[in-house]
Design an enzyme around this catalytic site. Structure first.
Site, PDB file in Angstrom:
ATOM      1  N   CYS A  91       4.811  13.836  65.644  1.00  0.00           N
ATOM      2  CA  CYS A  91       4.638  12.793  66.540  1.00  0.00           C
ATOM      3  C   CYS A  91       4.280  10.983  65.777  1.00  0.00           C
ATOM      4  CB  CYS A  91       3.976  12.385  67.934  1.00  0.00           C
ATOM      5  SG  CYS A  91       4.421  14.555  68.195  1.00  0.00           S
ATOM      6  N   HIS A 134       2.697   6.382  71.596  1.00  0.00           N
ATOM      7  CA  HIS A 134       3.366   7.330  71.120  1.00  0.00           C
ATOM      8  C   HIS A 134       4.120   7.718  73.412  1.00  0.00           C
ATOM      9  CE1 HIS A 134       5.519  11.060  71.130  1.00  0.00           C
ATOM     10  NE2 HIS A 134       3.901  12.140  70.750  1.00  0.00           N
ATOM     11  N   ASN A 159       8.880  13.391  76.155  1.00  0.00           N
ATOM     12  CA  ASN A 159       8.043  13.139  74.862  1.00  0.00           C
ATOM     13  C   ASN A 159       9.291  13.957  73.974  1.00  0.00           C
ATOM     14  OD1 ASN A 159       6.465  13.746  72.340  1.00  0.00           O
ATOM     15  ND2 ASN A 159       5.006  14.460  72.979  1.00  0.00           N
TER      16      ASN A 159
HETATM   17  N1  ACO Z   1       3.211  23.477  85.760  1.00  0.00           N
HETATM   18  C1  ACO Z   1       2.600  23.898  86.909  1.00  0.00           C
HETATM   19  N2  ACO Z   1       1.683  24.355  87.038  1.00  0.00           N
HETATM   20  C2  ACO Z   1       0.800  23.852  85.526  1.00  0.00           C
HETATM   21  C3  ACO Z   1       1.906  23.410  84.525  1.00  0.00           C
HETATM   22  C4  ACO Z   1       3.252  23.496  85.077  1.00  0.00           C
HETATM   23  N3  ACO Z   1       4.093  22.991  83.897  1.00  0.00           N
HETATM   24  N4  ACO Z   1       1.614  23.701  83.058  1.00  0.00           N
HETATM   25  C5  ACO Z   1       0.298  24.584  83.384  1.00  0.00           C
HETATM   26  N5  ACO Z   1       0.032  24.610  84.493  1.00  0.00           N
HETATM   27  C6  ACO Z   1      -1.115  24.455  85.299  1.00  0.00           C
HETATM   28  C7  ACO Z   1      -2.178  25.840  84.327  1.00  0.00           C
HETATM   29  O1  ACO Z   1      -1.676  27.129  84.512  1.00  0.00           O
HETATM   30  C8  ACO Z   1      -3.304  25.257  84.941  1.00  0.00           C
HETATM   31  O2  ACO Z   1      -3.734  26.020  85.702  1.00  0.00           O
HETATM   32  P1  ACO Z   1      -5.187  26.997  85.944  1.00  0.00           P
HETATM   33  O3  ACO Z   1      -5.920  25.812  86.259  1.00  0.00           O
HETATM   34  O4  ACO Z   1      -4.848  28.174  87.225  1.00  0.00           O
HETATM   35  O5  ACO Z   1      -5.686  27.713  84.829  1.00  0.00           O
HETATM   36  C9  ACO Z   1      -3.543  24.135  85.535  1.00  0.00           C
HETATM   37  O6  ACO Z   1      -1.677  23.724  85.772  1.00  0.00           O
HETATM   38  C10 ACO Z   1      -3.902  22.663  84.730  1.00  0.00           C
HETATM   39  O7  ACO Z   1      -4.093  23.370  83.179  1.00  0.00           O
HETATM   40  P2  ACO Z   1      -4.138  22.056  82.169  1.00  0.00           P
HETATM   41  O8  ACO Z   1      -3.653  22.826  80.829  1.00  0.00           O
HETATM   42  O9  ACO Z   1      -5.512  22.418  82.401  1.00  0.00           O
HETATM   43  O10 ACO Z   1      -3.650  20.801  82.678  1.00  0.00           O
HETATM   44  P3  ACO Z   1      -4.072  19.137  82.473  1.00  0.00           P
HETATM   45  O11 ACO Z   1      -3.866  18.852  83.785  1.00  0.00           O
HETATM   46  O12 ACO Z   1      -4.753  19.176  80.402  1.00  0.00           O
HETATM   47  O13 ACO Z   1      -2.371  19.221  81.899  1.00  0.00           O
HETATM   48  C11 ACO Z   1      -1.052  18.838  79.869  1.00  0.00           C
HETATM   49  C12 ACO Z   1      -1.457  19.460  80.765  1.00  0.00           C
HETATM   50  C13 ACO Z   1       0.215  16.993  80.925  1.00  0.00           C
HETATM   51  C14 ACO Z   1       0.028  19.391  79.066  1.00  0.00           C
HETATM   52  C15 ACO Z   1      -1.883  17.902  79.627  1.00  0.00           C
HETATM   53  O14 ACO Z   1      -2.996  18.948  78.664  1.00  0.00           O
HETATM   54  C16 ACO Z   1      -1.577  16.850  78.351  1.00  0.00           C
HETATM   55  O15 ACO Z   1      -0.899  15.895  78.551  1.00  0.00           O
HETATM   56  N6  ACO Z   1      -2.120  16.963  76.958  1.00  0.00           N
HETATM   57  C17 ACO Z   1      -1.699  16.189  76.414  1.00  0.00           C
HETATM   58  C18 ACO Z   1      -0.105  16.725  75.030  1.00  0.00           C
HETATM   59  C19 ACO Z   1      -0.267  15.927  74.294  1.00  0.00           C
HETATM   60  O16 ACO Z   1       0.478  14.821  75.203  1.00  0.00           O
HETATM   61  N7  ACO Z   1       0.307  15.531  72.956  1.00  0.00           N
HETATM   62  C20 ACO Z   1       0.689  14.852  72.230  1.00  0.00           C
HETATM   63  C21 ACO Z   1       0.945  14.588  70.692  1.00  0.00           C
HETATM   64  S1  ACO Z   1       1.627  15.788  70.970  1.00  0.00           S
HETATM   65  C22 ACO Z   1       3.200  16.217  70.456  1.00  0.00           C
HETATM   66  O17 ACO Z   1       3.525  15.281  71.296  1.00  0.00           O
HETATM   67  C23 ACO Z   1       3.705  16.830  70.113  1.00  0.00           C
END
Ligand code: ACO
Length: 332
Positions: free
Chosen positions: A118, A259, A289
């Site tokens: 990215c 980004h 993204n």
């Molecule tokens: N729908 C419903 N529930 C979901 C989903 C979904 N799509 N995805 C995950 N969950 C659930 C999980 O299973 C988990 O359930 P559990 O508590 O029963 O285990 C719960 O939601 C929380 O999951 P987390 O992974 O802790 O959720 P989080 O708040 O961290 O959000 C996310 C996930 C959106 C991916 C976040 O971590 C994020 O944005 N991370 C950064 C990713 C990123 O921006 N990368 C940037 C650079 S990389 C690149 O650009 C290629």
């Protein structure tokens, strides 16, 4: 304010392209166990564009690249360096920039793919700037193009809601120091290499290795929660470094274009830097993204909307797989 080069690179033209098909959160609700409410509150994303069956990354790059050359009023034959930032190459050999070259008409350009996930666009901006500063290049076409949805595991709800496809492009030309790109910084920390990865399909686990199919190793894997924390800290730090080196403050900025990975990351970085919300550009809601295409797509939208105008000071900051992160301060 500038970094010691007598000559730097200015953005002479800008263009972008999004594939026609739109995938909404409602569509995703029918594909995996998720909800519009979860996706919106966790990421800010409402919809994203997806390539058609018969389209590939290079097709998006050609459209965006042509638009940028038209905008700059530059003859494709005068482009002497073509950089393509992407993590989703058309095929391993040859480079995707070589594949795009004939249709773009950049027949006199050296063609080079830049792989920094990215952060690829901002990394390539720094590369382009060096070649222009040394006089090695006078017209650089730089495109960030990506089709991450081709490498998305549509059974994995933790990643499939995040990504979209698109391409954004700029033409860079020489400018006196004090205009154009004023400062760039880039960093890498490979100890985080497994947190965002497509583990299969390369030389360690070649495409024909049965594990590639059985364990779905050719798809993007991400430990989102861990990525999130590092991304916020790293993006804020490198942005601050670039501003300090240039001797400017956030008050001098007309716009901050981070980004577009996730609205919560963007908001957290903006607030750490003390940048008012109205100066933080977002289009992640509409495009998701798009990795290396994210920043040039956002820039092109900001220009089209009149949010970024000639003479404005704009800060670009990226973060992605590697980990890689980078920032550039530009007098647009
Ligand atoms: N729908 C419903 N529930 C979901 C989903 C979904 N799509 N995805 C995950 N969950 C659930 C999980 O299973 C988990 O359930 P559990 O508590 O029963 O285990 C719960 O939601 C929380 O999951 P987390 O992974 O802790 O959720 P989080 O708040 O961290 O959000 C996310 C996930 C959106 C991916 C976040 O971590 C994020 O944005 N991370 C950064 C990713 C990123 O921006 N990368 C940037 C650079 S990389 C690149 O650009 C290629």
């Amino acid at each position: 304010m500038h970094d010691g080069f007598d000559i730097t690179a200015r953005i002479a033209g800008i263009g972008s392209y999004l594939p026609e098909r739109i995938l909404t959160n409602a569509d995703l609700e029918r594909m995996v166990e998720t909800s519009d409410e979860w996706i919106t509150t966790r990421t800010g994303i409402k919809e994203r564009h997806i390539v058609a069956e018969d389209e590939a990354m290079v097709d998006l790059v050609i459209r965006a690249g042509k638009a940028a050359m038209d905008d700059a009023g530059v003859d494709p034959a005068d482009i002497d360096l073509f950089l393509l930032a992407t993590a989703t190459v058309e095929q391993p050999v040859p480079a995707s920039s070589s594949i795009a070259q004939p249709a773009l008409g950049v027949v006199n350009a050296a063609c080079l793919d830049v792989s920094a996930a990215c952060s690829g666009f901002v990394y390539a901006l720094n590369v382009a700037r060096q070649f222009i500063a040394t006089g090695e290049a006078r017209n650089v076409l730089l495109v960030g193009g990506e089709t991450l949805t081709r490498f998305t595991d549509w059974t994995d709800r933790t990643t499939c809601v995040l990504f979209g496809d698109g391409a954004g492009a700029v033409v860079l030309q020489p400018a006196p120091a004090g205009e154009g790109i004023l400062r760039c910084a880039w960093r890498t920390d490979g100890t985080y290499k497994d947190l965002i990865a497509m583990p299969g399909g390369g030389s360690r686990i070649p495409p024909a290795n049965p594990r590639n199919i059985e364990e779905r190793l050719g798809f993007i894997k991400m430990r989102g929660n861990e990525v999130f924390k590092v991304a916020v800290r790293a993006m804020a730090e490198i942005s601050q470094d670039v501003l300090e080196q240039a001797g400017v403050t956030v008050d001098d900025l007309a716009l901050f274009i981070p980004h577009q990975a996730n609205l919560r990351i963007i908001t957290a970085v903006g607030s750490r830097l003390g940048i008012p919300t109205e100066k933080v550009y977002t289009n992640v809601q509409r495009v998701g993204n798009t990795s290396a295409a994210s920043i040039p797509l956002a820039m092109a939208d900001a220009v089209a909307e009149g949010r970024l105008q000639r003479g404005d000071l704009v800060l670009l900051t990226a973060f992605g797989g590697g980990f890689t992160w980078a920032s550039a301060l530009i007098r647009y």
